[in-house]
Design a protein around this motif. Structure first.
Motif, PDB file in Angstrom:
ATOM      1  N   THR B  55       0.806  -1.227   0.000  1.00  0.00           N
ATOM      2  CA  THR B  55       0.000   0.000   0.000  1.00  0.00           C
ATOM      3  C   THR B  55       0.836   1.272   0.000  1.00  0.00           C
ATOM      4  OG1 THR B  55      -0.161  -0.094   2.399  1.00  0.00           O
ATOM      5  CG2 THR B  55      -1.987  -1.049   1.162  1.00  0.00           C
ATOM      6  N   ASN B  56       2.022   1.247   0.588  1.00  0.00           N
ATOM      7  CA  ASN B  56       2.849   2.455   0.659  1.00  0.00           C
ATOM      8  C   ASN B  56       4.258   2.170   0.156  1.00  0.00           C
ATOM      9  OD1 ASN B  56       0.594   2.828   2.642  1.00  0.00           O
ATOM     10  ND2 ASN B  56       1.549   4.826   2.810  1.00  0.00           N
ATOM     11  N   ASP B 136      -5.702   1.758   3.376  1.00  0.00           N
ATOM     12  CA  ASP B 136      -5.556   2.625   2.221  1.00  0.00           C
ATOM     13  C   ASP B 136      -6.903   2.721   1.519  1.00  0.00           C
ATOM     14  OD1 ASP B 136      -4.465   4.111   0.164  1.00  0.00           O
ATOM     15  OD2 ASP B 136      -3.742   2.364  -0.934  1.00  0.00           O
ATOM     16  N   GLY B 348       0.881   7.229   5.043  1.00  0.00           N
ATOM     17  CA  GLY B 348       1.684   8.198   4.304  1.00  0.00           C
ATOM     18  C   GLY B 348       1.687   9.556   4.977  1.00  0.00           C
TER      19      GLY B 348
END
Lengths: 248, 474
Positions: B55-56, B136, B348
């Motif tokens: 996801t990141n 996310d 994030g």
């Protein structure tokens, strides 16, 4: 030390923390602290003792299915009977989405599987395949008789129906609400307030935050207690911008 | 034959879009897939592909891997453009991007988690990196354990070497039953323990909303010997015993200095080998991304039969520069700088806030929040982030814009920031507000701008049209 103090019981913060649920706790905290009230936030999760006299406002958020399954036993069988009594005694509760559904009698999954819930309030939920995911606007009547608009965001596949002892919390202006049919959103039973609205729900809606704070403090300090005045300029700006955005 | 037509269609669409001055990152691939659903499989055949999912950190890690491989000089690297990480974007890259040299080509593809499940079997990557799994845009992607299952189903259609984050319980679990082809990267466990003890983290009013707190198998809370940040750390389940696997590649770090500063020095260890590196893209999370990239490049060199692969990979990491919307700094007059950090989900934003709160040059901060489909329609994620523990270390004045600036303004205010230190403007006046932020920023300081996805695209467009700034983001 201020003379007035308030304890927020944050239920299962490590499991029920979807879609900005913690913003609700932060809103209660912020608008109380700004009034000079001493606030304690108490986390109550699986295996933790629940002492009703220690809590003035209880908050239950929503979780992912996996997370909700993890806490179900503890919620329904261990803390359930205590929570039921707290609600009957008029303790202030705010329950969002999954927290709302779990207080009801049961949740009927769309494949027919029936999940027993707490049965603290007379509501039940039926799961459907189609999810309601959208920005929402509701209307709420305050104790003063004044009606205000409230902005939120809903994301649920459950359709909730209220029994006769439970009143709707808000009227739907935009969005699906409890079940997409009857035009109402959320439930209120005594001082237990339930809604599908994430958003987070409370920060933009200072009138509702204050309603919960005042109800809880009246419970604690007597009916004569009046919540001190506090500006809601920045909250109202956020609310109005959200309403503007939603109305295009 | 069908694939021939499909390729031709894709190239025609691409040429057409270019002629009318439009970027052509996904539509050609979409067209190709319409003509031939097997277009990706056919285009991928015989290619050396590395995928990066999670996801990141996808974009940053793929970017690092690409620059590192390119720095060797004897490979050509082709990758998909940031954001074009669905099947259509990957088909576009494989079909339309032709090698410009006769060097061996390595394809480095950042792949969306859900898309990975669908196309991994067609791509047949040689190496697959999984960076991490954080919440996310749950309204778009659904639950995190589903995301993990997506990735698992993709992995099982390949025989790729897996490069997995040992500190993320969700990612590490992907190595179970796939031990023979899994390698783990992460923080050195001793290093984490030392740093946790020596530099305890600040606490806010409320903990951040965390992911993966409980073992999904046993429903028992994970215990941690030590942590780096969020749910990443040396975890173990007291019930089933599942724990953070031992690492093949590990980061040895010391928070005496801050990874938020450029050139932060740390080490990566592989067995008996140890190399000293300087962090090219700052931020604690980029220690993970760098380690993931070094792991992937080392494994690639090994497959290629190169000598001293680990040493070469570590050395190559010094060639990396910032990627699109990630830590790139733009020079302004008066020795001031502008730095745009894309933030699209709670993890994030948490990392960027932590970064700005530590960066010595952070003198001004601006947020831009939108809620279009590509951002997720739901803005509630900003409340999942722990601003509260960092707000005292952020620049004094904070500027807020974007289509949902009202929500962001309140979020920052509720973190404990006084209303008089906040300034806001609608998206239409975002550049004006940014100019003001730059004016009010002290000489030599950097204005950090944290937009989410469509806000960043919008801001870029406005900077070009209103300030005449050219493609500084490349």
């Amino acid at each position: 030390m201020s003379e007035i103090n308030l304890t927020i019981g944050h239920f299962y913060p490590d499991l029920l923390n979807l879609y900005g649920d913690r913003g609700n706790v932060l809103a209660l905290y912020t608008r109380a602290v700004r009034r000079g009230i001493d606030v304690t936030i108490k986390e109550i999760s699986i295996g933790d003792e629940l002492n009703p006299s220690e809590i003035d406002i209880a908050f239950l958020g929503g979780g992912q299915d996996n997370e909700q399954n993890i806490l179900k036993d503890d919620l329904v069988h261990v803390k359930g009977p205590i929570i039921k009594n707290m609600i009957e005694d008029g303790k202030v509760f705010l329950c969002i989405c999954g927290g709302y559904q779990m207080l009801g009698k049961y949740y009927l999954e769309h494949d027919g599987n029936k999940l027993e819930c707490l049965g603290a309030i007379d509501i039940y939920t039926e799961g459907k395949k189609e999810r309601f995911i959208q920005d929402t606007i509701y209307e709420i009547e305050l104790p003063s008789g004044k009606t205000v608009k409230v902005a939120g965001f809903e994301n649920h596949s459950g359709r909730t129906h209220l029994g006769p002892s439970v009143k709707p919390f808000m009227k739907v202006i935009k969005g699906a609400g409890n079940n997409g049919e009857d035009g109402f959103e959320g439930a209120r039973y005594k001082n237990c307030f339930c809604t599908y609205s994430h958003g987070s729900f409370l920060p933009k809606n200072a009138a509702v935050t204050d309603l919960l704070l005042e109800t809880a403090l009246k419970n604690k300090y007597g009916e004569d207690y009046v919540l001190p005045e506090l500006s809601s300029e920045i909250e109202d700006l956020a609310l109005n911008k959200a309403l503007e955005y939603l109305n295009g | 034959m069908r694939f021939g037509i499909s390729k031709l269609a894709a190239k025609t669409v691409k040429l057409g879009l270019r002629l009318i001055g439009r970027g052509a990152t996904t539509l050609p691939g979409k067209t190709a897939l319409k003509f031939d659903p097997d277009a990706i499989k056919k285009a991928a055949e015989g290619k050396f592909i590395i995928t990066v999912t999670g996801t990141n950190g996808k974009t940053t890690t793929s970017h690092m891997i690409s620059e590192m491989i390119a720095s060797f000089g004897d490979y050509e690297v082709i990758n998909n453009i940031s954001g074009a990480n669905l099947a259509s974007g990957i088909a576009t890259t494989l079909i339309c991007e032709k090698p410009k040299t006769d060097k061996k080509t390595i394809y480095v593809l950042e792949t969306d988690e859900a898309a990975f499940a669908k196309i991994a079997g067609s791509l047949k990557p040689k190496i697959s990196v999984v960076t991490n799994l954080f919440r996310d845009q749950l309204d778009r992607y659904g639950e995190l354990t589903h995301t993990r299952d997506f990735i698992a189903s993709g992995i099982d259609k390949t025989s790729a070497k897996l490069i997995l984050n040992s500190d993320d319980s969700l990612v590490a679990a992907l190595g179970r039953g796939r031990e023979d082809r899994s390698l783990f990267f992460g923080m050195s466990k001793e290093s984490m323990t030392y740093n946790n003890k020596t530099y305890p983290s600040r606490k806010g009013v409320l903990k951040a909303s965390s992911d993966a707190v409980y073992c999904p198998e046993c429903k028992v809370k994970y215990e941690y010997n030590s942590r780096s940040f969020s749910h990443l750390g040396d975890f173990y389940c007291p019930s089933c015993g599942f724990k953070s696997p031992s690492t093949t590649y590990e980061v040895i770090y010391d928070l005496k200095n801050s990874p938020s500063d450029e050139g932060y020095v740390f080490e990566i260890k592989k067995g008996e080998e140890k190399e000293t590196l300087s962090l090219k893209i700052p931020g604690m999370h980029n220690l993970y991304n760098t380690c993931a990239a070094v792991s992937a490049v080392t494994e690639m060199l090994k497959l290629e039969g190169r000598e001293e692969p680990f040493k070469k990979a570590c050395k190559a990491s010094s060639e990396v520069k910032a990627a699109f919307g990630r830590m790139e700094k733009i020079d302004l007059s008066g020795g001031k700088k502008l730095c745009i950090l894309l933030v699209k989900n709670p993890a994030g934003l948490d990392r960027s806030l932590s970064f700005v709160s530590e960066a010595h040059d952070a003198k001004s901060l601006m947020f831009l929040l939108n809620s279009n489909i590509a951002d997720g329609k739901d803005v509630s994620w900003i409340w999942d982030v722990d601003f509260e523990s960092k707000v005292d270390q952020l620049p004094k004045k904070i500027y807020v814009s974007g289509e949902r600036y009202g929500d962001m303004l309140l979020r920052v205010n509720y973190s404990g920031k006084d209303q008089k230190d906040l300034e806001c403007a609608p998206m239409a006046d975002a550049v004006k507000l940014l100019k003001k932020a730059v004016e009010e920023c002290e000489e030599g300081g950097c204005v950090y701008v944290l937009p989410n996805y469509t806000a960043m695209l919008d801001l870029r467009g406005r900077l070009v049209s209103e300030l005449g700034i050219k493609d500084f983001w490349k």
